[in-house]
Design an enzyme around this catalytic site. Structure first.
Site, PDB file in Angstrom:
ATOM      1  N   GLY A 205      19.708  -5.488  -0.410  1.00 45.18           N
ATOM      2  CA  GLY A 205      18.193  -5.420  -0.508  1.00 45.18           C
ATOM      3  C   GLY A 205      17.748  -5.558  -1.602  1.00 45.18           C
ATOM      4  N   GLU A 427     -13.948 -14.235  -6.709  1.00 46.50           N
ATOM      5  CA  GLU A 427     -13.048 -13.228  -5.708  1.00 46.50           C
ATOM      6  C   GLU A 427     -13.847 -13.279  -4.426  1.00 46.50           C
ATOM      7  OE1 GLU A 427     -10.360 -11.665  -6.300  1.00 46.50           O
ATOM      8  OE2 GLU A 427     -10.250 -12.329  -8.515  1.00 46.50           O
TER       9      GLU A 427
END
Ligand code: ADP
Ligand code: ZN
Length: 603
Positions: A205, A427
């Site tokens: 992982g 943004e």
């Protein structure tokens, strides 16, 4: 092997210096000291003592023109110059003195040699030995031959050992590993039926997902010793040392069985042996030794080897074949529920205000690993202390997510008015495109406070719940959202800035994957044109197609991104008033929440 003795070098210096000091001492100091013991007197004293019959031994040194003599008890040596004295012999005979040739070497020469040479040398050698032992102990072994001994850390089980309950989330991994715990508790049960426990288990992982923790927890639950060593520790400077370390580790482990041996970063030694010229001899020997050891011990000896890696595809197939690391336990990034649990586990260590909503924090921290979540909790605690509070609040936690993801707020980064306006529009462009495409996740927060990571502002999108599958439309919308920032700049300022470089990178990557890996291009059908080589670390890809196909892929990637960019521009053009309104609001407030954003949008 000469190198093995290398660490003795300081001791050689030590002995050299000791010898030098001794030589100097014996050559210079001793005669001087001896001289001091001889009392220089005048001839009169000599005559007087002779007359009074106080002389012990006398030595006439003609060539040095002096007389050495002692008192009756031989405790003091006197020296005087010679005078032309014809009666000297008679005088001495009358005084009853003993004529002697060796007053000065009165002490036994053997004894004096022992005292001035042998004894000090022996003394210093003893000190040297003691020091060398100390040095070796510090270097990790009991004696000078300790090279190649494993310096595996042994965690003997203690009451505060890690348990499965300390590892939050990762339920599948825990379930998988609990069989090992059962086995370690009662190996007999398995032996009876003839079942062999796997010798090696690979925990696979991304970094920081709790692989080391899980391994420790297995040992903690089973109450067995835990040996841990990192793969890179095996690969030493000297060829052959890694192999002998492996041998030693397994020897120790077998003595302590049942036990857990944990090898972190096993890819450091277990990489594919591909016969390349650059291949590392030492690594290969170490790997071979590991394979031999794993084959060497019988089934059910009670030694279980856990290994962790985040590059499973690079491991040598010999390592993963049955009988070796044949079981693979995925330890993935936590999902929403997992994140919430991890936050709660770590929050036990800190003092919290009432009413902290971990669910919301977990939702905001999408994609964070366990280690990052632990870090978020700690950052929040630090922030509370900095503000002089003694409890951690929800705001602390939310701010620390941004700290961990984007770095600290840059207090002294002063944007010009125009720059700030551009960032605000950029943004809001992302956020508007995201919100207006019905498949996209709503925004959580928009901010235009510069961060130490270099981001001038960002839009935090939040998925509600987990997504395991993404449809073609969803991916396209993601690309459109990524282009939304640039689209807003173009629309409002009629110029473009460098602020979109990260967006461009991500959009390109997504578009490329859609075409080469997800089969979302009508022309290529279900053909894999790229393979991921490094899925847990950034996900490098390698192309697997002809040059013509590459050209075609490039063309389609450009077309796909362009189409989404146009879509984003269209959305913003239609909602220009909202774009202006929210951008102005953001410009003033610098940070707005998802609720404020949606409120203005739906006004
Ligand atoms: P890995 O070995 O996978 O790189 P570690 O096991 O060393 O990760 O985890 C690093 C730290 O992250 C741990 O010390 C722990 O504080 C935190 N952590 C990671 N995953 C979890 C989890 N599932 N539950 C609780 N804490 C976790
Ligand atoms: Zn952007």
């Amino acid at each position: 092997m000469k190198e093995v003795q290398k660490p003795k070098k300081p001791l050689i210096y030590y002995y050299g210096i000791v010898l030098l000091i001794l030589v100097l001492f014996n050559l210079l100091a001793m005669p001087w000291l001896a001289q001091r013991q001889v009392r220089q007197v005048d001839y009169g004293t000599f005559l007087e003592m002779a007359e009074n019959q106080e002389l012990g031994q006398v030595e006439v040194q003609q060539q040095d023109n002096q007389i050495l003599f002692t008192n009756k008890d031989n405790t003091v040596i006197y020296k005087t110059g010679m005078m032309p004295d014809p009666d000297l012999t008679q005088r001495l005979a009358d005084s009853g003195a003993v004529f002697s040739g060796e007053i000065i070497q009165q002490t036994n020469p053997i004894l004096s040699f022992l005292l001035s040479w042998v004894l000090p040398i022996a003394f210093f050698i003893a000190i040297g030995q003691f020091m060398s032992r100390k040095m070796m102990e510090r270097a990790g072994g009991p004696n000078a031959l300790s090279f190649g001994k494993s310096n595996a850390k042994v965690y003997v089980t203690s009451s505060q050992g890690i348990k499965f309950s300390d590892v939050a989330g990762e339920d599948e991994a825990k379930e998988n590993l609990s069989e090992i715990v059962n086995y370690l508790h009662d190996p007999g049960k398995y032996r009876e039926i003839g079942a062999a426990m796997p010798k090696g288990i690979l925990l696979v992982g991304p970094p920081g997902t709790g692989k080391t923790m899980l391994a420790k927890a297995v040992a903690g639950e089973a109450g067995v010793p835990f040996f841990s060593m990192s793969g890179s520790e095996f690969v030493e400077m000297f060829v052959g040392m890694g192999a002998s370390k492996v041998r030693d580790l397994f020897k120790q482990a077998k003595e302590k069985a049942p036990c857990i041996v944990f090898i972190d970063e096993i890819d450091a030694i277990g990489q594919k042996r591909d016969g390349r010229l650059s291949s590392n001899d030492e690594r290969e020997q170490t790997l071979n030794q590991l394979l031999t050891e794993m084959d060497g011990f019988e089934d059910n000896t009670g030694v279980i080897i856990l290994a962790a890696t985040n590059r499973p595809e690079s491991l040598d197939p010999a390592l993963t074949r049955p009988g070796r690391f044949d079981r693979r336990v995925p330890v993935e990034l936590p999902d929403l529920k997992g994140r919430e649990e991890i936050l709660k586990v770590h929050a036990k260590k800190i003092k919290l205000e009432d009413g902290v909503d971990f669910g919301k924090v977990a939702r905001m921290a999408s994609g964070a690993s366990g280690a990052e979540l632990a870090n978020i909790i700690n950052e929040a605690a630090l922030r509370a202390v900095r503000d002089g509070r003694n409890r951690v609040s929800q705001a602390d936690l939310e701010e620390s997510i941004e700290v961990v993801i984007a770095g600290y707020q840059k207090k002294n980064a002063i944007l010009t008015d125009q720059e700030k306006k551009i960032v605000a529009y950029h943004e809001v462009g992302h956020a508007l495109v995201a919100a207006l495409q019905n498949h996209s996740a709503p925004v959580q927060k928009i901010t235009i406070v510069p961060r130490t990571s270099g981001a001038l502002g960002y839009t935090m999108q939040v998925e509600e719940g987990n997504h395991y599958l993404l449809s073609k439309e969803e991916l396209e919308n993601k690309i459109a959202t990524l282009t939304g920032g640039r689209a807003a700049e173009e629309l409002v300022f009629h110029s473009v800035s460098t602020g979109a470089s990260n967006d461009i990178e991500q959009a390109t990557k997504l578009a490329r994957s859609m075409i080469t890996r997800y089969g979302m291009s009508p022309d290529f059908d279900m053909v894999a044109l790229e393979t991921v080589t490094n899925q847990y670390l950034g996900g490098d890809v390698s192309l697997a197609c002809s040059a013509q196909t590459q050209t075609e892929i490039d063309r389609q990637v450009v077309e796909l991104v362009k189409r989404q960019h146009e879509k984003a521009s269209a959305i913003l053009r239609e909602n220009r008033d909202k774009l202006d309104e929210i951008a102005r609001y953001l410009y003033e407030k610098e940070t707005i929440t998802g609720e404020e954003f949606m409120e203005i949008l739906n006004r």
